[in-house]
Design a protein around this motif. Structure first.
Motif, PDB file in Angstrom:
ATOM      1  N   ALA A   1       0.814  -1.217   0.000  1.00  0.00           N
ATOM      2  CA  ALA A   1       0.000   0.000   0.000  1.00  0.00           C
ATOM      3  C   ALA A   1       0.845   1.263   0.000  1.00  0.00           C
ATOM      4  CB  ALA A   1      -0.926  -0.005   1.221  1.00  0.00           C
ATOM      5  N   GLY A   2       2.158   1.115   0.180  1.00  0.00           N
ATOM      6  CA  GLY A   2       3.029   2.285   0.199  1.00  0.00           C
ATOM      7  C   GLY A   2       2.911   3.079   1.486  1.00  0.00           C
ATOM      8  N   ALA A   3       2.525   2.438   2.576  1.00  0.00           N
ATOM      9  CA  ALA A   3       2.331   3.133   3.857  1.00  0.00           C
ATOM     10  C   ALA A   3       3.447   2.808   4.840  1.00  0.00           C
ATOM     11  CB  ALA A   3       0.981   2.739   4.451  1.00  0.00           C
ATOM     12  N   TYR A   4       4.631   2.563   4.339  1.00  0.00           N
ATOM     13  CA  TYR A   4       5.761   2.226   5.196  1.00  0.00           C
ATOM     14  C   TYR A   4       6.704   3.387   5.373  1.00  0.00           C
ATOM     15  CZ  TYR A   4       7.875   1.541   0.632  1.00  0.00           C
ATOM     16  OH  TYR A   4       8.280   1.708  -0.655  1.00  0.00           O
ATOM     17  N   GLY A   5       6.406   4.515   4.811  1.00  0.00           N
ATOM     18  CA  GLY A   5       7.254   5.699   4.949  1.00  0.00           C
ATOM     19  C   GLY A   5       7.964   6.005   3.652  1.00  0.00           C
ATOM     20  N   ARG A   6       8.613   7.135   3.656  1.00  0.00           N
ATOM     21  CA  ARG A   6       9.385   7.507   2.474  1.00  0.00           C
ATOM     22  C   ARG A   6      10.691   6.741   2.501  1.00  0.00           C
ATOM     23  NH1 ARG A   6       7.139  12.325   4.304  1.00  0.00           N
ATOM     24  NH2 ARG A   6       5.638  13.153   2.850  1.00  0.00           N
ATOM     25  N   SER A   7      11.006   6.144   1.407  1.00  0.00           N
ATOM     26  CA  SER A   7      12.229   5.350   1.372  1.00  0.00           C
ATOM     27  C   SER A   7      13.224   6.000   0.425  1.00  0.00           C
ATOM     28  CB  SER A   7      11.929   3.930   0.921  1.00  0.00           C
ATOM     29  OG  SER A   7      11.378   3.953  -0.369  1.00  0.00           O
ATOM     30  N   GLY A   8      14.446   5.908   0.805  1.00  0.00           N
ATOM     31  CA  GLY A   8      15.511   6.397  -0.039  1.00  0.00           C
ATOM     32  C   GLY A   8      16.363   5.234  -0.498  1.00  0.00           C
ATOM     33  N   LYS A   9      17.575   5.563  -0.915  1.00  0.00           N
ATOM     34  CA  LYS A   9      18.463   4.493  -1.356  1.00  0.00           C
ATOM     35  C   LYS A   9      18.972   3.686  -0.171  1.00  0.00           C
ATOM     36  CE  LYS A   9      19.648   6.792  -5.554  1.00  0.00           C
ATOM     37  NZ  LYS A   9      20.566   6.936  -6.611  1.00  0.00           N
ATOM     38  N   LYS A  10      18.913   4.247   1.036  1.00  0.00           N
ATOM     39  CA  LYS A  10      19.389   3.539   2.211  1.00  0.00           C
ATOM     40  C   LYS A  10      18.409   2.464   2.666  1.00  0.00           C
ATOM     41  CE  LYS A  10      22.032   7.408   4.030  1.00  0.00           C
ATOM     42  NZ  LYS A  10      22.202   8.302   5.167  1.00  0.00           N
ATOM     43  N   ALA A  11      17.155   2.535   2.230  1.00  0.00           N
ATOM     44  CA  ALA A  11      16.150   1.579   2.697  1.00  0.00           C
ATOM     45  C   ALA A  11      16.485   0.162   2.254  1.00  0.00           C
ATOM     46  CB  ALA A  11      14.764   1.975   2.195  1.00  0.00           C
ATOM     47  N   GLY A  12      16.972  -0.006   1.047  1.00  0.00           N
ATOM     48  CA  GLY A  12      17.327  -1.334   0.564  1.00  0.00           C
ATOM     49  C   GLY A  12      18.459  -1.944   1.368  1.00  0.00           C
ATOM     50  N   SER A  13      19.451  -1.125   1.692  1.00  0.00           N
ATOM     51  CA  SER A  13      20.557  -1.646   2.491  1.00  0.00           C
ATOM     52  C   SER A  13      20.111  -1.961   3.910  1.00  0.00           C
ATOM     53  CB  SER A  13      21.722  -0.653   2.507  1.00  0.00           C
ATOM     54  OG  SER A  13      21.322   0.560   3.110  1.00  0.00           O
ATOM     55  N   LYS A  14      19.145  -1.216   4.433  1.00  0.00           N
ATOM     56  CA  LYS A  14      18.612  -1.512   5.770  1.00  0.00           C
ATOM     57  C   LYS A  14      17.879  -2.846   5.774  1.00  0.00           C
ATOM     58  CE  LYS A  14      18.104   3.205   7.434  1.00  0.00           C
ATOM     59  NZ  LYS A  14      17.167   4.242   7.872  1.00  0.00           N
ATOM     60  N   VAL A  15      17.104  -3.111   4.730  1.00  0.00           N
ATOM     61  CA  VAL A  15      16.385  -4.376   4.650  1.00  0.00           C
ATOM     62  C   VAL A  15      17.359  -5.537   4.501  1.00  0.00           C
ATOM     63  CG1 VAL A  15      14.765  -5.723   3.266  1.00  0.00           C
ATOM     64  CG2 VAL A  15      14.267  -3.343   3.778  1.00  0.00           C
ATOM     65  N   ILE A  16      18.360  -5.365   3.660  1.00  0.00           N
ATOM     66  CA  ILE A  16      19.364  -6.419   3.505  1.00  0.00           C
ATOM     67  C   ILE A  16      20.109  -6.645   4.811  1.00  0.00           C
ATOM     68  CG2 ILE A  16      21.537  -7.008   2.338  1.00  0.00           C
ATOM     69  CD1 ILE A  16      20.387  -5.633  -0.162  1.00  0.00           C
ATOM     70  N   GLY A  17      20.428  -5.572   5.503  1.00  0.00           N
ATOM     71  CA  GLY A  17      21.075  -5.694   6.806  1.00  0.00           C
ATOM     72  C   GLY A  17      20.197  -6.412   7.815  1.00  0.00           C
ATOM     73  N   ALA A  18      18.894  -6.118   7.787  1.00  0.00           N
ATOM     74  CA  ALA A  18      17.966  -6.791   8.697  1.00  0.00           C
ATOM     75  C   ALA A  18      17.870  -8.278   8.377  1.00  0.00           C
ATOM     76  CB  ALA A  18      16.584  -6.146   8.619  1.00  0.00           C
ATOM     77  N   VAL A  19      17.860  -8.627   7.098  1.00  0.00           N
ATOM     78  CA  VAL A  19      17.801 -10.039   6.703  1.00  0.00           C
ATOM     79  C   VAL A  19      19.052 -10.770   7.173  1.00  0.00           C
ATOM     80  CG1 VAL A  19      17.847 -11.597   4.718  1.00  0.00           C
ATOM     81  CG2 VAL A  19      16.262  -9.681   4.747  1.00  0.00           C
ATOM     82  N   VAL A  20      20.216 -10.178   6.942  1.00  0.00           N
ATOM     83  CA  VAL A  20      21.476 -10.819   7.348  1.00  0.00           C
ATOM     84  C   VAL A  20      21.554 -10.943   8.862  1.00  0.00           C
ATOM     85  CG1 VAL A  20      23.987 -10.521   7.377  1.00  0.00           C
ATOM     86  CG2 VAL A  20      22.712 -10.133   5.266  1.00  0.00           C
TER      87      VAL A  20
END
Length: 142
Positions: free
Chosen positions: A67-86
């Motif tokens: 729904a796009g209700a997770y906040g504004r994401s930048g280029k750092k959001a992808g690295s945060k998700v990858i970091g959370a997965v690892v």
């Protein structure tokens, strides 16, 4: 996630999805109790509650990201998700290895592995949906 980053529509969507997820959690736990009373035990005790909670959390996360209700994401959001997965995968492996050595005779029949797999699939799905939404929004689509 800071609520200051969300507009009113995103907050309303997130709250609506959160309410639906909570009701789903309540009904699934109630269904689990009823099934247990009828003699149906589909998983051992602590694992089945965790699976129900993970399913509801997955429902919430996937719906909020879609729904796009997770906040504004930048280029750092992808690295945060990858970091959370690892980080979560590393923690899960360390904890399961420690508990596996400590309580080999009392294992729950692969419940820890099941929870790890469900968590990993949910995080990967959320990452894919987040990137898909960013790509869709970069093209000017809603």
């Amino acid at each position: 996630m800071k609520s200051k980053e969300l507009d009113e529509m995103q907050l309303a969507r997130r709250n609506h999805i959160g309410n639906q997820s909570f009701m789903l959690l309540s009904y699934l736990l109630l269904l689990d109790v009823v099934l247990y009373d009828f003699g149906v035990e589909w998983l051992k005790y602590p694992v089945r509650e965790f699976v129900i909670m993970l399913v509801c959390q997955a429902y919430y996360l996937i719906r909020v990201v879609k729904a796009g209700a997770y906040g504004r994401s930048g280029k750092k959001a992808g690295s945060k998700v990858i970091g959370a997965v690892v980080a979560s995968a590393t923690a899960a492996f360390v904890i399961s290895a420690y508990l596996g050595k400590w309580r080999q005779e009392e294992t729950q029949g692969g419940g820890a592995l099941l929870l790890l797999c469900i968590s990993a699939v949910v995080l990967v799905l959320c990452f894919i949906l987040m990137k898909w939404n960013e790509r869709k929004n970069d093209r000017g689509e809603d």
